[in-house]
Scaffold this active site. Structure first.
Site, short mmCIF file in Angstrom:
data_model
loop_
_atom_site.label_atom_id
_atom_site.label_comp_id
_atom_site.label_asym_id
_atom_site.label_seq_id
_atom_site.Cartn_x
_atom_site.Cartn_y
_atom_site.Cartn_z
N TYR A 6 0.83 -1.21 0.00
CA TYR A 6 0.00 0.00 0.00
C TYR A 6 0.87 1.26 0.00
O TYR A 6 0.63 2.21 -0.77
CB TYR A 6 -0.89 -0.06 1.25
CG TYR A 6 -1.79 1.12 1.47
CD1 TYR A 6 -2.93 1.31 0.69
CD2 TYR A 6 -1.52 2.04 2.49
CE1 TYR A 6 -3.77 2.38 0.93
CE2 TYR A 6 -2.36 3.11 2.73
CZ TYR A 6 -3.49 3.27 1.94
OH TYR A 6 -4.32 4.34 2.17
N LYS A 65 1.10 4.19 -2.71
CA LYS A 65 0.75 5.57 -2.34
C LYS A 65 1.94 6.52 -2.56
O LYS A 65 1.74 7.69 -2.91
CB LYS A 65 0.26 5.63 -0.90
CG LYS A 65 -1.11 4.99 -0.69
CD LYS A 65 -2.18 5.60 -1.58
CE LYS A 65 -3.59 5.42 -1.05
NZ LYS A 65 -4.61 5.92 -2.01
#
Ligand SMILES: NC(=O)c1ccc[n+]([C@@H]2O[C@H](COP(=O)([O-])OP(=O)(O)OC[C@H]3O[C@@H](n4cnc5c(N)ncnc54)[C@H](O)[C@@H]3O)[C@@H](O)[C@H]2O)c1
Length: 301
Positions: free
Chosen positions: A172, A176
């Site tokens: 993640y 990001k």
């Protein structure tokens, strides 16, 4: 409805719930015509439910706003193209794209499965790149046709995990961090067409974070605290602000400052690896330390 986004056409991805829903409702309240996209899956990206986007559309219509639903998977580029085309065919154009859809599959890297890596990178990175790619193509054609800056807006969604780092989220956080870099680069590319590009790193109590935050923070960290900044960035009033990442949540708005070159050493000929032991520790000691999960250094700045 009238407001700072009156008559603007906006797409919000992942707008069936959480932050995206709050952005879509506030955009509509401020006068925008909104394409509410949501695949309607679970937090890990499995499954789908067309009802999630439709419910938000009904909320907007009931409040007197304008909205249509879209249930495409944003990480599928054919779906991303349909999403942009739908905004243009339903509302006659596209002024704002808010890339917000997201999923989580936390796992430490030593245990990471290929499937969990790919699913998270796919939804966040491809799911940001795809809609942007087709919006950018549309904006480029319009800018060339009109000969004047468009005042269009791209707003991406990054995370503290990507820009500061968080344990257990290498998939993640990498996605990001990629979105933060994508923001800076697309701001450089799209500026010539009159498109600004910014990102938000939000903190909000949603189904993605309800297990990570105490329930008593639900009201103080409601997604509605993040949306005013997103809507201002979406408006014509934010002209001149581009390539920035904002850390936002619970009434606080900060600017996240990016990577920058710190102390350096140079020599004309090749470095010998064996001599770097006398150089690098000193260089690292002079450099600003990495920040913590809240974006702050141990000295608190
Ligand atoms: N909540 C937080 O504190 C927080 C912090 C940092 C970043 N974020 C980011 O904010 C965004 C919104 O998260 P949220 O907390 O509102 O979560 P959420 O689960 O409430 O909302 C995300 C929405 O995205 C949709 N979605 C997922 N994959 C999709 C796809 N492929 N195509 C279309 N829609 C899809 C889901 O159905 C869901 O409705 C995400 O990008 C998330 O990573 C949230």
């Amino acid at each position: 409805m009238s407001g700072i986004c009156e008559g603007r056409v906006a797409i919000v991805t992942g707008a069936g719930r959480g932050l995206g829903r709050a952005h879509a409702l506030e955009l509509a309240r401020q006068g925008a015509h909104v394409v509410v996209n949501d695949l309607g899956g679970a937090t890990d990206g499995t499954g789908s439910d067309a009802g999630a986007a439709q419910l938000v559309v009904e909320e907007i219509l009931a409040a007197g706003g304008k909205a249509v639903a879209n249930t495409d998977d944003v990480a599928d580029w054919a779906g991303a193209r349909r999403l942009v085309e739908q905004a243009v065919s339903e509302f006659g154009g596209l002024d704002v794209l808010v890339n917000n859809a997201g999923i989580l599959r936390d796992q430490t890297i030593a245990s990471m499965t290929e499937e969990n890596w790919d699913a998270v990178i796919r939804v966040h990175l491809r799911g940001t790149a795809g809609p942007t790619r087709f919006a950018a193509e549309y904006w480029r054609a319009r800018a060339k046709g009109s000969g004047r800056p468009l005042g269009a807006r791209l707003i991406n969604t990054t995370s503290a995990s990507g820009i500061y780092g968080n344990f257990g989220q290498s998939n993640y956080g990498a996605a990001k961090a990629g979105i933060a870099a994508f923001t800076v680069i697309t701001a450089l590319e799209l500026g010539r067409y009159g498109v600004t590009v910014n990102a938000v790193a939000p903190a909000a109590f949603t189904r993605l974070t309800e297990n990570l935050m105490p329930a008593e923070h639900a009201a103080a960290l409601a997604p509605e605290h993040v949306s005013p900044l997103v809507v201002w960035l979406a408006s014509a009033e934010s002209d001149g602000v581009t390539g920035r990442v904002f850390d936002v949540g619970g009434g606080r708005i900060g600017v996240a400052e990016g990577w920058r070159l710190g102390p350096e050493v140079t020599r004309q000929d090749l470095w010998d690896a064996a001599e770097l032991g006398r150089v690098i520790p000193d260089l690292v000691a002079k450099a600003a330390p990495n920040v913590d999960m809240l974006g702050r250094t141990p000295a608190g700045d």
